[in-house]
Every structure is written in structure tokens, then in C-alpha cells.
Motif scaffolding. Structure first.
Motif, mmCIF file in Angstrom:
data_model
loop_
_atom_site.group_PDB
_atom_site.id
_atom_site.type_symbol
_atom_site.label_atom_id
_atom_site.label_comp_id
_atom_site.label_asym_id
_atom_site.label_seq_id
_atom_site.Cartn_x
_atom_site.Cartn_y
_atom_site.Cartn_z
ATOM 1 N N UNK A 25 -14.921 12.453 2.153
ATOM 2 C CA UNK A 25 -16.152 11.910 2.738
ATOM 3 C C UNK A 25 -15.921 11.229 4.086
ATOM 4 N N UNK A 26 -14.815 10.479 4.213
ATOM 5 C CA UNK A 26 -14.582 9.663 5.407
ATOM 6 C C UNK A 26 -13.294 10.023 6.145
ATOM 7 N N UNK A 27 -12.656 11.093 5.762
ATOM 8 C CA UNK A 27 -11.342 11.433 6.305
ATOM 9 C C UNK A 27 -11.277 11.635 7.794
ATOM 10 N N UNK A 28 -12.389 12.049 8.400
ATOM 11 C CA UNK A 28 -12.382 12.254 9.848
ATOM 12 C C UNK A 28 -12.390 10.933 10.605
ATOM 13 N N UNK A 29 -12.766 9.838 9.935
ATOM 14 C CA UNK A 29 -12.837 8.537 10.607
ATOM 15 C C UNK A 29 -11.735 7.571 10.215
ATOM 16 N N UNK A 30 -11.133 7.774 9.039
ATOM 17 C CA UNK A 30 -10.144 6.818 8.543
ATOM 18 C C UNK A 30 -8.864 7.542 8.122
ATOM 19 N N UNK A 31 -7.723 6.907 8.358
ATOM 20 C CA UNK A 31 -6.457 7.542 7.985
ATOM 21 C C UNK A 31 -6.098 7.243 6.511
ATOM 22 N N UNK A 32 -6.392 8.165 5.627
ATOM 23 C CA UNK A 32 -6.037 8.010 4.221
ATOM 24 C C UNK A 32 -4.687 8.653 3.956
ATOM 25 N N UNK A 33 -3.920 8.131 3.031
ATOM 26 C CA UNK A 33 -2.618 8.731 2.726
ATOM 27 C C UNK A 33 -2.786 10.151 2.186
ATOM 28 N N UNK A 34 -1.830 10.986 2.519
ATOM 29 C CA UNK A 34 -1.889 12.387 2.108
ATOM 30 C C UNK A 34 -1.066 12.669 0.855
ATOM 31 N N UNK A 35 -0.170 11.760 0.516
ATOM 32 C CA UNK A 35 0.698 11.981 -0.648
ATOM 33 C C UNK A 35 0.820 10.698 -1.458
ATOM 34 N N UNK A 36 1.264 10.874 -2.693
ATOM 35 C CA UNK A 36 1.513 9.741 -3.580
ATOM 36 C C UNK A 36 2.946 9.282 -3.393
ATOM 37 N N UNK A 37 3.150 7.978 -3.317
ATOM 38 C CA UNK A 37 4.493 7.421 -3.240
ATOM 39 C C UNK A 37 5.192 7.659 -4.572
ATOM 40 N N UNK A 38 6.358 8.276 -4.578
ATOM 41 C CA UNK A 38 7.056 8.500 -5.851
ATOM 42 C C UNK A 38 7.342 7.182 -6.566
ATOM 43 N N UNK A 39 7.281 7.228 -7.887
ATOM 44 C CA UNK A 39 7.467 6.016 -8.693
ATOM 45 C C UNK A 39 8.814 5.362 -8.415
ATOM 46 N N UNK A 40 9.863 6.155 -8.218
ATOM 47 C CA UNK A 40 11.186 5.572 -7.987
ATOM 48 C C UNK A 40 11.214 4.810 -6.664
ATOM 49 N N UNK A 41 10.464 5.319 -5.670
ATOM 50 C CA UNK A 41 10.431 4.640 -4.378
ATOM 51 C C UNK A 41 9.589 3.368 -4.457
ATOM 52 N N UNK A 42 8.480 3.424 -5.207
ATOM 53 C CA UNK A 42 7.677 2.220 -5.424
ATOM 54 C C UNK A 42 8.501 1.160 -6.154
ATOM 55 N N UNK A 43 9.306 1.586 -7.112
ATOM 56 C CA UNK A 43 10.178 0.666 -7.850
ATOM 57 C C UNK A 43 11.192 0.023 -6.908
ATOM 58 N N UNK A 44 11.701 0.827 -5.968
ATOM 59 C CA UNK A 44 12.731 0.345 -5.047
ATOM 60 C C UNK A 44 12.171 -0.609 -3.997
ATOM 61 N N UNK A 45 11.058 -0.246 -3.356
ATOM 62 C CA UNK A 45 10.562 -1.042 -2.229
ATOM 63 C C UNK A 45 9.422 -1.986 -2.586
ATOM 64 N N UNK A 46 8.785 -1.797 -3.737
ATOM 65 C CA UNK A 46 7.657 -2.644 -4.120
ATOM 66 C C UNK A 46 7.942 -4.127 -4.025
ATOM 67 N N UNK A 47 9.021 -4.609 -4.655
ATOM 68 C CA UNK A 47 9.318 -6.043 -4.587
ATOM 69 C C UNK A 47 9.667 -6.534 -3.182
ATOM 70 N N UNK A 48 10.103 -5.637 -2.309
ATOM 71 C CA UNK A 48 10.408 -6.036 -0.934
ATOM 72 C C UNK A 48 9.122 -6.232 -0.132
ATOM 73 N N UNK A 49 8.112 -5.412 -0.422
ATOM 74 C CA UNK A 49 6.834 -5.493 0.274
ATOM 75 C C UNK A 49 6.006 -6.664 -0.254
#
Length: 104
Positions: A25-49
Motif C-alpha cells: 500500500x505505501x511501499x512507493x513512499x516508505x522504505x519497508x524491509x524486504x527480508x526477515x532478520x534470521x533468528x540467529x542474527x536477532x539473537x546475536x545483535x538484539x541485546x546490543x541494539x
């Protein structure tokens, strides 16, 4: 007399499903993520963010679908639900119109 807790939803979808609806609906106006962050990467960097996002929270929640049943609201209150696509896009449009989300 109805008792207990009530969850009001037509169907459960994941956060990335919401992103895909908004991108259509709004993709031409807003930058939405194109992929899902892998769970292992979320586990690794989540606490840092965000220090409140512990690895235990990520491990228990990321990639785990939530399932619910809205039958109680239909039976007790006669709720009829709107399509999730229109609800999500109208909520986002309201955020834009009230200035809570800025146009790029």
C-alpha cells in the motif's frame, strides 16, 4: 454474563506479514524491509541494539508463531471482523495523517 479475558482479532499474522501489507500500500513512499532478520542474527545483535531484549526473550519469541482463538468474542458478543489488510492500512494511514509517521 461474559467472563474472563477476550482477545479481539480476526486472524493472527506475523510482523513481517504486516510489513508486506504496508509495502503493497505505501511501499512507493516508505522504505519497508524486504527480508526477515534470521533468528540467529536477532539473537546475536538484539541485546546490543536494546539491552532489554535479552537472548532468552529472542530465543523464546523470534520465529515462533502466535496462535489464538477469537471464537469467544464471536460467540459472546457477535463480533464480525474486517479484513486484516484494510485494518492495517487504515491504521498506518492514520499515523501518517496525525503526523506520528513522517513522509520521507
Amino acid at each position: 454474563m461474559p467472563r474472563g479475558r477476550y482477545l479481539t482479532f480476526a486472524r493472527s499474522i506475523g510482523l513481517f506479514d504486516v510489513v508486506e501489507i504496508l509495502r503493497r500500500r505505501f511501499g512507493e513512499r516508505y522504505p519497508f524491509p524486504a527480508r526477515v532478520l534470521p533468528a540467529w542474527l536477532a539473537w546475536l545483535v538484539g541485546p546490543l541494539v536494546d539491552p532489554t531484549l535479552t537472548r532468552k526473550i529472542v530465543q523464546r519469541n523470534v520465529g515462533t508463531p502466535w496462535r489464538g482463538d477469537h471464537g469467544k468474542t464471536v460467540r459472546d458478543f457477535g463480533f464480525r471482523y474486517r479484513p486484516i489488510e484494510s485494518a492495517v492500512t487504515e491504521a498506518c494511514q492514520q499515523l501518517v495523517e496525525t503526523g506520528r509517521v513522517r513522509r520521507p
